[in-house]
Each structure stands twice: as C-alpha cells, then as structure tokens.
Enzyme design. Structure first.
Site, PDB file in Angstrom:
ATOM      1  CD  GLU A   1      -2.482  -1.326   2.694  1.00 34.23           C
ATOM      2  OE1 GLU A   1      -2.390  -0.367   3.480  1.00 34.23           O
ATOM      3  OE2 GLU A   1      -3.074  -2.385   2.971  1.00 34.23           O
TER       4      GLU A   1
ATOM      5  CG  LEU B   1      -5.582   0.561   1.354  1.00 34.84           C
ATOM      6  CD1 LEU B   1      -5.268   1.116  -0.027  1.00 34.84           C
ATOM      7  CD2 LEU B   1      -6.325   1.594   2.181  1.00 34.84           C
TER       8      LEU B   1
ATOM      9  CD  GLU C   1      -3.444  -4.829   5.385  1.00 32.73           C
ATOM     10  OE1 GLU C   1      -3.133  -3.620   5.360  1.00 32.73           O
ATOM     11  OE2 GLU C   1      -4.635  -5.237   5.410  1.00 32.73           O
TER      12      GLU C   1
ATOM     13  CD  GLN D   1       0.374   2.102   4.920  1.00 32.66           C
ATOM     14  OE1 GLN D   1      -0.633   2.459   5.524  1.00 32.66           O
ATOM     15  NE2 GLN D   1       0.511   2.251   3.612  1.00 32.66           N
ATOM     16  CG  PHE D   2       1.306   0.948  10.491  1.00 30.19           C
ATOM     17  CD1 PHE D   2       2.231   1.743  11.134  1.00 30.19           C
ATOM     18  CD2 PHE D   2       0.475   1.529   9.538  1.00 30.19           C
ATOM     19  CE1 PHE D   2       2.333   3.094  10.842  1.00 30.19           C
ATOM     20  CE2 PHE D   2       0.562   2.876   9.247  1.00 30.19           C
ATOM     21  CZ  PHE D   2       1.504   3.666   9.899  1.00 30.19           C
TER      22      PHE D   2
ATOM     23  CE1 TYR E   1      -3.026  -0.646  10.219  1.00 28.73           C
ATOM     24  CE2 TYR E   1      -2.203  -0.184   8.023  1.00 28.73           C
ATOM     25  CZ  TYR E   1      -2.805   0.242   9.186  1.00 28.73           C
ATOM     26  OH  TYR E   1      -3.177   1.552   9.308  1.00 28.73           O
TER      27      TYR E   1
ATOM     28  CG  HIS F   1      -1.121   3.724  13.227  1.00 31.64           C
ATOM     29  ND1 HIS F   1      -2.388   4.094  13.605  1.00 31.64           N
ATOM     30  CD2 HIS F   1      -1.156   3.608  11.881  1.00 31.64           C
ATOM     31  CE1 HIS F   1      -3.153   4.217  12.532  1.00 31.64           C
ATOM     32  NE2 HIS F   1      -2.436   3.923  11.471  1.00 31.64           N
TER      33      HIS F   1
END
Length: 727
Positions: A418, A447, A449, A471-472, A475, A520
């Site tokens: 992403e 978007l 995963e 991304q994190f 996720y 996050h």
C-alpha cells in the site's frame, strides 16, 4: 451400513439394471476414447476414497476427506494443460489423476503412499495427506477456507510480468494460465472474497491476469447449506470476472465449458469464474454422518445423482462404452487399488523429530553470480543521492538506498504494498523507487494485506523475489495466515520441492509519539516468532539495516528462505542520541558489498560488569542508559541480537559469558511471546544466576504524552541495570 458402501452398492445394482439417471445428451467435444479415459480417472478417484476409509478403519490411514461427487474435475483437468499451475481444492483427486494421465503417469501408488503417511510419499514425504506434484505443477495445499486463492492471483499476475521481465528461476511457460479451485462454502470466506476482488480490480484496469477460478458447488459446507442460487447471484455480474457455468455431473458438458473458459483466460489474459455444480457423497469426511443434519431423503437424492452413473449414461449414449464394460472398469479399478494399498501400508513412515523437521528449511538453489550493481547503473538510479552517501543519514534513507542497490543487482526483485510507489511509503522509505524501476517492479496494491502477501507468495512460485510491505505491524494480523498457513508450510508439506522465498518488510514496534492504539504502535511479534522455519530480522540503526537487508535478500534468493524484516518505525527518522543535533544515531551508507551474516550479533563496548541484551529500539535506549551507567562506574556492553527468530542463543551466551550480570531489555510485552522469555530461559539453563529482564507491560500502547508509558525507557533500563549490578 456406511454411506460409502450404500453408494457403491447403488452403482453396481443400477448399472446392472441399466437404471441410469436422466440427463442431457452428450455435449460435443470429447472423442469416445477420451470419455472412457476420463471415466477411468473418475473410477480411480472413487476407489481411492473407498480405500482410504478402509485404511483408516484398519489404523493404516489417517485422513478421509474425499472427492466423491466431485469427479467432474477430471474433465476440467482435461481442458487444461499440464503446465498450467493448479492450486487445488481438497476434493480434487480426480483432477490430479486426470492430469497425471495427460503425462502418462500412474498416480495410484503415489496417492496411496500419501494416504498411508509413508515417508516415500513423493509430495509430502509422509507429513500430510495432500494433493500435489512437482511434475504436475500442483503445489500442495492444506487449506480448507480457500486461503490459497490470494497466491493464485499472485501467480497469475507473475505470468504477465514474466513476459516483460523473465526471472532467473522462471517456473511457468509464457502462455500458461493458473487454476484455483475451491468449494461453495469457502467462497464466503474473507480470504476468498479478497482474492476475487483483487482479480476483478486488476482485470478492470486491463492488467493481464490469466486466472481461472473453479467453484465446486455441492450446496453445503459441512452442515451449513449454501442458499440455492447464491453462487451464481454473487458472481455472474462481478466486475472484471467472466462467469461460466457447467453441470459437474456431466463430464462432456464440464469439458466443453471448461475448455471455453480456459480459452477465454489463455487468449484474453483475463480472469474467469467457472461455476461447477456437483454433489457431495458420503458426508464431509470419514467420521461425518450426513444423516445427523440432513434428512435421509436429501442424502438419497444426492446419491441418486452420482456423477459416475451419469458418466455411464453419457458413454452409452455416445457409443463410447457399454454399461457392462463400464462396470467391469469400475470393479477392476477397485481391485487394483486394494492390491496397491496393501503394499503401500507396508512402506516406512516418519519416526523421529528430525525426520519430520527435515523439510522445514528449504534447500538452497543455484543462482547466477552477481558482482552487484554497476557504477553506471548506480549513477543513473541514484543521481544526486550518490554525493549524499558520504554524509551520515537516518535509517529510512539508508534502507531506501539498500533497496535501490538490491533492485539494480537482482532484476527479479519486485516490491509491492500500500502506497509504496507514487507516495513512496508512509514514511518515505520507498520514495523514488517507482521512478527508478517502474510500476511493474514497485507495485501500488489495493488496501488488502491478504492480497499483498498473496501477490508475493504467488510471484515467488514463478521465480520472482518478492519484497512485499505491510504498512504497520498490526496490519499483519489481518493476513497472518498467508505467512503461517501458506508460505511457511509450503516447503514442509512439499518435502522442499515448493518454496516461498521472499523478504517481507514490516514497519513496526512502538515509541511513535504521534500514534497510539494497536494499529500503528504495536509491540507484539509473537505471531512471527511462533512460525517454524521463518527468519525474523530487526535492525537498530541505518547501516545495520542496509547490511541486514542485503543478507535477508541473499537468504531468500539463494537459500529460498521466508524472511521478515521488521523495521522499527521510531528509528526511521532518528538523528540524535545524547542531545539535540548531535547526530549520534545517523550512519553513513555501507558499501553495497557489505552485509551482516545471518545469526551474527552486534556488540557495543567491552565492559564486564554488565551485558545488556536487546534489539531494535532497545539498542537506542540502552545506549542512552549507558551514559548513566558510566557515571556510576559501571562498565557495560550492549549486545544487539538483530535476529529474533531463530534467536542466536549460542552467540548470546558466548558474548555474555565473561560478564558478571546480564540484563535483558525487551520492548515486547512481558507475557506475550517476546524474546525475553527464551533469552532468560537460555541464561538460566546455562547456569547464569545474576540475570534480570525489563520488558513492556502487558498493555496496548496509548497515544499522546503517554505513548511510552508502558514501554521500557532509558531511565528504567539504567535503574534496573544499577540494581542488578549492586545486588
């Protein structure tokens, strides 16, 4: 009487009496000898089902989910090429049998070895009863919820990219397609829905994706009915996905429609959905009694539609085979399978832990030598950044440069995730990479995963070296089964014949000042450390990150390992250490030839009063704490683990053996699978008595001023270290 015996007796009596079910006349397309060959395949599939139940009853077999009622998949195989990679539903023995026949193979012995869990089973080596064959381009699947569909999308996508950029270890021919089959109940799972959506989303933009989904609709998932018409209503008008439908009980219609669907996929390079009507005979598995949740009338109605009876009717109508001859083939096949099974159950089985674990680590593969990126290619790619390499930089920029050099050296590397392309990543780590290498090597994904990881896994099947990004860290939990249940298990269940080499980049861990919650700021890595065979790497500064990333790529490329590269978000922009603007945490970019070997740990200092064992953000905080320790006369060394799975325990014990005390600093939660548990255990088992640990609390992370309240701090590390040394 068991339903399998009832179905068997019904077949015998109805064929003898010419009491065959009604149906349409044969659909043109199959020659008489092809119909007979497919019937033989169907009979073998049925015989294997019956024999597997007998083997289980005798304690000689261990898995009885069968294919009875789904024998129409033999016709689907006949409509495809043996080089078309097939990700199979667990009820697709008939498909594998028919594909083996295309290559002149006799598959009964191989499948019975699998039923018997023999170490001589050619696909899994006795580790599981799976369909699969390297020679037949059928990777083994253990999925019951269609979790193989995302990687089928990835494999199909790789076919188009391989035409433009052929990878060194390319596995599939240029004009191949990919087939993925599944049940109607599995079509409802989020994993499957994500794959359908990704395929349609991709095709909607005219990106080549030669993928054939095959939904085997028997109307029930274990005991939960699929509403009549649900699959067709859900998929007939799905954007980007061409819908086909066939009666899976009719081998001639199934072949004709499957051939039409395959031609559409192969020629148009677009995905299609083949909806195949089937029945489920015997219940879900050997121990399942369908009459406990279905009426006897419903069960008998399904059994009356036995696809083998329909095949006998079709062959007679086409003049291909008399019913008496069909009955003889059926009986001869069962007798042959029983004879072969009697021998298969005598073959050796796995006995020891080392036997079982032998395929956890995939075999190395030969790779073309490389001298790294050339000076000209680096100058063209980096531009003015070349001059900046002489100056210290933060971690995010050094990772970017390392990725650039790696992509210059290895054209088979493809990044995906992403916002990794145009935006350059949330934290700018991948900025400029799409400009340098193009959108087909730095792919902005949708978007999802599961689809990101499936894209990577599937592309690895065709020789690419994927570097997907999550991304994190939090996720990852949306899609962790793609790593645990698909990528990590593939070499184990294929005896090392199939592998998923990749480097999964994840931005994670805590200490971000502007974020909170579990999305996050997430310091839970237990799910990654729990996966057998997976390598988990975590750098603490930019130079280390660059050199470790190169080793991770080497491990994936040459040793076919599944590697996760966990990048501490809070250290991406870190510049200072002791005081503002001291630049104490920036590093110069190491030469592209430099790398840190797998299992090699870092050591900062030579003090013997105390060893601080830590990783990631813990290195930064421990360095800060060390200023206080020095002021108090404590001579410490700080050990950087770097590799969190498998942990370099022997190296850690050697590096701490001359220290009077050991403090483990773990930024993960105290009782939630952080490295500290294994480290403390190893130290205790080695006879160390002066040991302690400091960890994060068992809590989610807050936002605002309390962002680090539950995490280890420099002050807390110093306090715990002084208390340990002075005890």
């Amino acid at each position: 009487m068991p339903r399998s015996l009832i179905v068997h007796e019904n077949f015998l009596s109805r064929v003898k009496a010419r009491d065959l079910p009604q149906g349409a006349p044969p659909t043109p397309g199959l020659a008489p000898h092809e119909m007979v060959a497919l019937f033989r395949n169907q009979c073998l599939s049925r015989a294997l089902d019956r024999t597997s139940r007998a083997m289980q009853k005798a304690g000689q077999g261990f898995y009885t989910i069968g294919s009875s009622g789904h024998e129409g998949m033999a016709a689907v195989a006949h409509a495809l090429r043996p080089s078309d990679m097939a990700f199979l539903h667990y009820r697709d023995a008939a498909f594998q049998i028919a594909r083996a026949a295309q290559l002149g193979q006799s598959i009964a012995w191989d499948m019975l070895l699998s039923f018997a869990s023999s170490a001589e089973d050619p696909i899994s080596g006795g580790r599981h009863k799976v369909l699969g064959s390297k020679a037949l381009a059928i990777p083994p699947q253990t999925s019951t919820i269609a979790s193989h569909l995302p990687k089928a999308v990835g494999a199909a996508y790789s076919l188009g990219l391989a035409r433009r950029r052929p990878p060194e270890h390319r596995a599939l021919p240029e004009d191949a397609l990919v087939m993925a089959s599944f049940g109607d109940a599995s079509a409802n799972h989020s994993t499957a829905q994500g794959a359908f959506n990704t395929a349609g989303w991709t095709a909607f933009q005219s990106v080549p994706l030669p993928l054939l989904f095959v939904c085997e609709d028997n109307g029930i998932g274990i005991s939960t009915r699929t509403p009549r018409g649900w699959i067709e209503a859900s998929f007939r008008a799905r954007p980007g996905l061409r819908y086909f439908r066939a009666n899976g009980l009719d081998m001639s219609e199934t072949y004709a429609v499957a051939a039409e669907a395959a031609a559409y996929v192969r020629n148009r390079r677009k995905p299609a959905f083949l909806h195949l009507g089937t029945v489920r005979l015997y219940g879900h598995a050997g121990a399942d009694l369908p009459t406990t949740y279905m009426s006897r009338e419903e069960v008998e109605t399904e059994e009356a539609n036995d696809p083998l009876l329909h095949s006998v009717r079709l062959m007679e109508a086409a003049g291909a085979l008399d019913p008496d001859d069909a009955l003889a083939i059926y009986l001869e096949t069962q007798e042959r399978v029983d004879r072969v099974a009697a021998e298969a159950v005598t073959r050796p089985r796995l006995k020891t832990a080392s036997d079982v674990m032998a395929s956890l680590i995939p075999p190395a593969r030969p790779c073309a030598p490389t001298n790294g990126p050339s000076a000209d290619s680096r100058a063209a790619a980096f531009g003015s950044d070349l001059k900046a390499m002489a100056e210290p930089q933060p971690m995010s920029r050094l990772i970017n440069w390392a990725l650039t050099d790696l992509m210059l050296a290895h054209p088979e590397i493809v990044l995906m995730g992403e916002d990794v392309g145009r935006k350059g990543g949330v934290y700018g780590v991948t900025q400029k990479l799409q400009t340098r290498f193009g959108p087909d090597r730095v792919i902005d994904t949708l978007l999802d995963e599961q689809s990101i990881l499936g894209l990577g896994i599937g592309m690895a099947h065709n020789g690419f070296l994927p570097i997907p990004e999550i991304q994190f860290l939090a996720y990852l939990h949306n899609a962790e089964d793609q790593i645990r249940g698909e990528a990590a298990t593939l070499p184990f269940f294929s005896n090392g014949q199939y592998t998923n080499p990749m480097v999964l980049r994840i931005a994670g861990l805590g200490y971000q000042k502007g974020f909170g919650g579990h999305f996050h700021n997430d310091n839970s890595i237990a799910v990654l450390r729990d996966i057998p065979g997976l390598i988990l790497a975590c750098p603490s500064d930019g130079a280390e990150a660059a050199m470790m990333l190169r080793e991770c790529v080497r491990l994936a490329r040459e040793e076919q390992r599944l590697v996760v590269f966990l990048e501490p978000i809070a250290l991406y922009p870190m510049r200072d250490l002791a005081e503002e603007k001291d630049g104490g945490w920036m590093r110069t970019y190491p030469d592209p030839s430099e790398r840190l070997r797998f299992g090699e740990i870092g050591c900062h200092g030579e003090g013997r009063d105390l060893a601080i064992v830590t990783f990631g953000n813990g290195i930064y905080l421990s360095q800060q704490a060390n200023f206080t320790l020095r002021e108090n006369g404590v001579a410490a060394r700080i050990l950087d683990l770097r590799w969190l799975a498998p942990l370099p325990l022997e190296a850690m014990l050697r590096a701490t053996q001359d220290c009077r005390a050991v403090l483990v600093v773990d930024e993960c939660r105290r009782s939630a699978g952080g490295p500290a548990e294994a480290l403390m255990t190893a130290l205790a088992e080695a006879g160390r008595t002066r040991i302690a640990r400091i960890t994060a609390e068992d809590s989610f992370i807050a936002t605002g001023p309390a962002y680090a309240a539950t995490l280890p701090s420099a002050a807390g590390i110093a306090e715990a270290a002084l208390a340990l040394v002075r005890a």
